[in-house]
Write an enzyme that holds these catalytic residues in place. Structure first.
Site, PDB file in Angstrom:
ATOM      1  CG  HIS A  66      -2.822   0.102  -2.249  1.00  0.00           C
ATOM      2  ND1 HIS A  66      -2.975   1.459  -2.187  1.00  0.00           N
ATOM      3  CD2 HIS A  66      -1.568  -0.134  -1.812  1.00  0.00           C
ATOM      4  CE1 HIS A  66      -1.850   2.022  -1.749  1.00  0.00           C
ATOM      5  NE2 HIS A  66      -0.995   1.077  -1.504  1.00  0.00           N
ATOM      6  CG  PHE A 115       3.109  -3.690  -3.890  1.00  0.00           C
ATOM      7  CD1 PHE A 115       3.000  -2.567  -3.084  1.00  0.00           C
ATOM      8  CD2 PHE A 115       1.973  -4.130  -4.560  1.00  0.00           C
ATOM      9  CE1 PHE A 115       1.785  -1.902  -2.938  1.00  0.00           C
ATOM     10  CE2 PHE A 115       0.758  -3.471  -4.424  1.00  0.00           C
ATOM     11  CZ  PHE A 115       0.668  -2.364  -3.613  1.00  0.00           C
ATOM     12  CG  HIS A 118       5.362  -0.881   1.133  1.00  0.00           C
ATOM     13  ND1 HIS A 118       6.006   0.180   1.717  1.00  0.00           N
ATOM     14  CD2 HIS A 118       4.062  -0.494   0.989  1.00  0.00           C
ATOM     15  CE1 HIS A 118       5.152   1.160   1.913  1.00  0.00           C
ATOM     16  NE2 HIS A 118       3.960   0.784   1.471  1.00  0.00           N
ATOM     17  CD  GLU A 119       0.396  -2.335   0.999  1.00  0.00           C
ATOM     18  OE1 GLU A 119      -0.523  -2.356   1.822  1.00  0.00           O
ATOM     19  OE2 GLU A 119       0.823  -1.269   0.482  1.00  0.00           O
ATOM     20  CE  LYS A 122       2.188   3.189   5.368  1.00  0.00           C
ATOM     21  NZ  LYS A 122       2.019   4.009   4.156  1.00  0.00           N
ATOM     22  CG  HIS A 123      -0.544  -1.222   5.870  1.00  0.00           C
ATOM     23  ND1 HIS A 123      -1.016  -0.056   6.414  1.00  0.00           N
ATOM     24  CD2 HIS A 123       0.004  -0.888   4.671  1.00  0.00           C
ATOM     25  CE1 HIS A 123      -0.779   0.957   5.588  1.00  0.00           C
ATOM     26  NE2 HIS A 123      -0.157   0.477   4.517  1.00  0.00           N
TER      27      HIS A 123
END
Ligand SMILES: *[C@@H]1O[C@H](CO)[C@@H](O)[C@H](O)[C@H]1NC(C)=O
Ligand SMILES: *[C@@H]1O[C@H](CO)[C@@H](O)[C@H](O)[C@H]1NC(C)=O
Ligand SMILES: *[C@@H]1O[C@H](CO)[C@@H](O)[C@H](O)[C@H]1NC(C)=O
Ligand SMILES: *[C@@H]1O[C@H](CO)[C@@H](O)[C@H](O)[C@H]1NC(C)=O
Ligand SMILES: *[C@@H]1O[C@H](CO)[C@@H](O)[C@H](O)[C@H]1NC(C)=O
Ligand SMILES: *[C@@H]1O[C@H](CO)[C@@H](O)[C@H](O)[C@H]1NC(C)=O
Length: 229
Positions: A66, A115, A118-119, A122-123
């Site tokens: 994830h 995806f 996004h990771e 965000k992170h």
């Protein structure tokens, strides 16, 4: 049936949008973190719960990445630390090939790179803060995540503790399996009802496993169900 799907998907989008709004309230100086949270999905449940249109037959591995999240205490942040955009051409062909297999999205019409983007946004932008060798740049952020995934194989850890897909076992059996593995620490599990959804392993800033301290997302009163793969 179609209506139910649309409804569930709308709820999913609503939750995602709300989470995004909460993140936007973060102050820009709130970028500090004291550990990292590495999260892996149990594919059957991720597929079932994330997007009702997910076709599980297309999932190529049982536990998938994830993300690797810089974390402060028991919060969910920091997030969105810089505006450096995701750039796939910074990653090698080998990395992309690996990620297409083991770092997959469960949202049916979302391409995997969306995806990863996004990771990253965000992170990853929070992990790359300039003074950690494992996180010098975007490439090393993704490479470090891949390395951790290869190093701590959840399937192998659970199999060694005789916990196999299709079984239903008390939460403590799962926690003990990780405690007696090479991780040797308390992990954090998330469940969707009684169904195991993901495992979070916590690391200190030198990437050594540490105890996760956030409350578990699975009930200790009912057995945790490890769905068949
Ligand atoms: C199945 O996954 C592959 C990549 O692993 C992708 O190229 C293909 O579009 C996917 N098929 C469906 C039906 O989602
Ligand atoms: C981020 O945005 C600010 C303001 O728009 C800009 O000055 C800065 O150069 C951007 N940084 C990056 C890494 O793109
Ligand atoms: C992405 O990275 C490549 C390789 O370093 C670079 O040539 C390109 O300009 C970058 N693209 C963006 C949009 O930053
Ligand atoms: C994890 O271990 C299983 C066997 O227990 C194996 O099938 C799988 O390929 C391994 N995953 C990785 C990323 O090495
Ligand atoms: C929970 O798991 C234990 C150990 O496998 C088993 O003995 C027990 O019957 C299970 N309880 C329920 C309610 O399924
Ligand atoms: C991380 O944990 C290891 C093992 O306990 C320890 O040697 C190391 O100093 C820790 N690193 C940090 C930055 O806390």
């Amino acid at each position: 049936m179609e209506k139910l799907w649309i409804c569930l998907f709308a709820i999913f989008l609503f939750i995602v949008a709300n989470a995004a709004l909460r993140e936007l309230q973060l102050e820009p100086e709130d970028t500090k973190f004291d550990h990292l949270t590495f999260t892996q999905f149990w594919a059957p449940e991720a597929c079932r719960s994330i997007d009702p249109r997910c076709k599980f037959t297309n999932v190529s591995s049982d536990w998938t990445i994830h993300g690797l999240w810089p974390t402060m205490g028991n919060t969910h942040g920091p997030a969105h630390c810089t505006n450096e955009s995701f750039n796939q051409s910074l990653l090698t062909a080998d990395m992309l090939k690996f990620m297409d297999k083991y770092w997959i999205t469960y949202v049916k019409y979302e391409p995997n790179p969306s995806f990863w983007e996004h990771e990253w946004i965000k992170h990853g932008t929070c992990a790359v803060d300039g003074d950690k060798t494992e996180f010098l740049n975007q490439k090393s952020y993704f490479q470090t995540t891949i390395n951790l995934y290869n190093k701590y194989n959840i399937s192998t850890i659970l199999t060694k503790a005789n916990i196999k897909p299709g079984m239903s076992r008390p939460l403590d059996d799962f926690l003990n399996a990780f405690k007696t593995s090479e991780i040797g620490k308390t992990v954090r599990l998330d469940c969707n009802g009684v169904f195991l959804l993901d495992v979070e392993i916590c690391f200190n800033l030198s990437l050594q496993p540490i105890d996760c301290t956030s409350p578990t997302g699975c009930s200790s009163k009912k057995n945790v169900s490890y769905e068949p793969y």
